[in-house]
Design an enzyme around this catalytic site. Structure first.
Site, short mmCIF file in Angstrom:
data_model
loop_
_atom_site.label_atom_id
_atom_site.label_comp_id
_atom_site.label_asym_id
_atom_site.label_seq_id
_atom_site.Cartn_x
_atom_site.Cartn_y
_atom_site.Cartn_z
N MET A 45 1.55 7.35 -8.16
CA MET A 45 1.96 6.31 -7.22
C MET A 45 1.45 4.96 -7.69
O MET A 45 0.35 4.84 -8.21
CB MET A 45 1.42 6.62 -5.83
N GLN A 97 -8.72 6.64 -10.15
CA GLN A 97 -8.71 7.10 -11.54
C GLN A 97 -7.41 6.68 -12.24
O GLN A 97 -7.36 6.58 -13.46
CB GLN A 97 -8.87 8.63 -11.57
N LYS A 98 -6.37 6.40 -11.48
CA LYS A 98 -5.10 5.90 -12.01
C LYS A 98 -5.35 4.75 -12.99
O LYS A 98 -4.71 4.65 -14.03
CB LYS A 98 -4.23 5.45 -10.83
N LEU A 134 0.81 -1.23 0.00
CA LEU A 134 0.00 0.00 0.00
C LEU A 134 0.84 1.27 0.00
O LEU A 134 1.92 1.32 0.59
CB LEU A 134 -0.93 -0.02 1.21
N SER A 150 2.28 0.49 -6.81
CA SER A 150 3.10 -0.54 -6.14
C SER A 150 4.25 -0.92 -7.05
O SER A 150 5.34 -1.26 -6.58
CB SER A 150 2.25 -1.76 -5.82
N GLY A 156 -1.75 6.40 -2.58
CA GLY A 156 -2.90 6.27 -3.49
C GLY A 156 -3.98 5.42 -2.86
O GLY A 156 -5.16 5.81 -2.80
N HIS A 157 -3.57 4.25 -2.34
CA HIS A 157 -4.53 3.37 -1.66
C HIS A 157 -5.12 4.07 -0.43
O HIS A 157 -6.32 4.01 -0.17
CB HIS A 157 -3.85 2.09 -1.19
P1 AMP Z 1 -3.93 -1.98 -6.82
O1 AMP Z 1 -3.45 -2.38 -5.45
O2 AMP Z 1 -2.85 -1.51 -7.71
O3 AMP Z 1 -4.83 -3.01 -7.45
O4 AMP Z 1 -4.85 -0.71 -6.59
C1 AMP Z 1 -5.96 -0.76 -5.73
C2 AMP Z 1 -6.80 0.47 -5.94
O5 AMP Z 1 -6.02 1.63 -5.68
C3 AMP Z 1 -7.31 0.61 -7.38
O6 AMP Z 1 -8.63 1.11 -7.36
C4 AMP Z 1 -6.35 1.61 -7.97
O7 AMP Z 1 -6.91 2.35 -9.04
C5 AMP Z 1 -6.10 2.51 -6.77
N1 AMP Z 1 -4.85 3.24 -6.94
C6 AMP Z 1 -3.63 2.73 -7.26
N2 AMP Z 1 -2.72 3.72 -7.39
C7 AMP Z 1 -3.38 4.87 -7.16
C8 AMP Z 1 -3.00 6.25 -7.17
N3 AMP Z 1 -1.74 6.63 -7.42
N4 AMP Z 1 -3.95 7.17 -6.90
C9 AMP Z 1 -5.22 6.80 -6.65
N5 AMP Z 1 -5.64 5.53 -6.63
C10 AMP Z 1 -4.74 4.57 -6.88
#
Ligand code: AMP
Length: 281
Positions: free
Chosen positions: A185, A149-150, A34, A187, A37-38
């Site tokens: 941002m 929105q990323k 995390l 992971s 962003g998360h």
């Molecule tokens: P992930 O762990 O990459 O599957 O992301 C989980 C959630 O966090 C998804 O809805 C992504 O779109 C959101 N997310 C990832 N990176 C960002 C970011 N930099 N800004 C906003 N939301 C993010």
């Protein structure tokens, strides 16, 4: 007083824990490792929901056979302490078998919206995403779910799925959180070596160049795509996989921008694949 955060592993435990939480319940699905962003999604969920649940699951079905599933970064203890600090009520950290029972053979797939962009270069990716998100919705029965929105196409696809399948969940899309130099941002930024990390700002620079042109009156989508191509080409460690300037709702490629458009791109920086986007108009 800090309340205790419930951490559960099996589906029956999720159901039981969920039953104890006052509504409305907000859900933030993640793959862990995390970052801010998360956490921005968690904070937004806290603002509008009485209880907040987070899932941490590196979903194997959304990775292609040649993708980074086995090396996807993980840090469960660190994640849990961030979520505890953020005041999350419930975290689901399932194993693969908790999500995909033996003999699993039922999939959710969204059609047209998953054909272009990420769908075109990551076959099967969105089928994995929509299937796991549908399962998360069934497990948690959240009132609201929060996405970034990323991952613009993912957001559109999940909205569509939720509407089409009558999930009683309000989908909220939250703004992209960026590093100080503009890099979105992710992971996967953890894969970048220091030199690549510097180069990775090229995604933001390319999008910004096109946005500036748009704001100065350039509504020619082909021209904006070319500006992005040109900016990426000037960065030695970067290789453009695709750039798109598409209708915000249908994701169909545009010639002229009239309403809202999604300018999005995927770029390899070294071996690391990064995506980003801006909304225009
Ligand atoms: P992930 O762990 O990459 O599957 O992301 C989980 C959630 O966090 C998804 O809805 C992504 O779109 C959101 N997310 C990832 N990176 C960002 C970011 N930099 N800004 C906003 N939301 C993010």
């Amino acid at each position: 007083m800090t309340k205790t955060m419930m951490i559960v592993k099996t589906l029956p435990e999720v159901r039981q824990a969920r039953g104890k939480l006052p509504g409305p319940l907000g859900l933030v699905p993640t793959m862990g490792y995390l970052h801010e962003g998360h956490l921005s999604l968690v904070r937004r969920a806290k603002e509008v929901c009485a209880s907040v649940a987070v899932s941490i699951f590196v979903n194997p079905t959304q990775f292609g056979p040649k993708e980074d599933l086995s090396r996807y970064p993980r840090n469960l203890e660190g994640d849990l302490s961030l979520l505890r600090e953020a005041g999350v009520d419930l975290v689901w950290t399932p194993d693969n078998e908790d999500v995909y029972p033996p003999g699993f053979q039922t999939w959710v797939s969204v059609e047209n919206l998953t054909l272009p962009l990420e769908g075109a270069v990551r076959p099967g990716h969105f089928r994995g995403v929509t299937t796991v998100v549908a399962k998360l919705f069934n497990a948690f029965t959240p009132d609201r779910a929060f996405f970034g929105q990323k991952d613009a196409q993912q957001a559109a696809v999940i909205r569509r799925m939720s509407l089409d399948l009558n999930f009683p969940v309000e989908i909220e899309i939250c703004p992209t959180v960026r590093e100080a130099d503009g890099l979105a941002m992710s992971s996967r930024n953890a894969y970048l070596n220091p030199q690549e990390r510097q180069s990775a700002t090229v995604l933001f620079r390319a999008l910004s160049a096109a946005k500036t042109a748009f704001e100065h009156g350039d509504k020619d989508a082909g021209h904006l795509r070319a500006l992005v191509e040109f900016t990426i080409a000037a960065e030695p460690l970067a290789r453009l996989q695709y750039v798109s300037c598409a209708d915000f709702d249908s994701l169909e490629e545009l010639e002229q921008i009239r309403g809202r458009a999604l300018l999005s791109l995927a770029v390899f920086v070294g071996d690391t694949r990064l995506i980003d986007n801006f909304i225009l108009g």
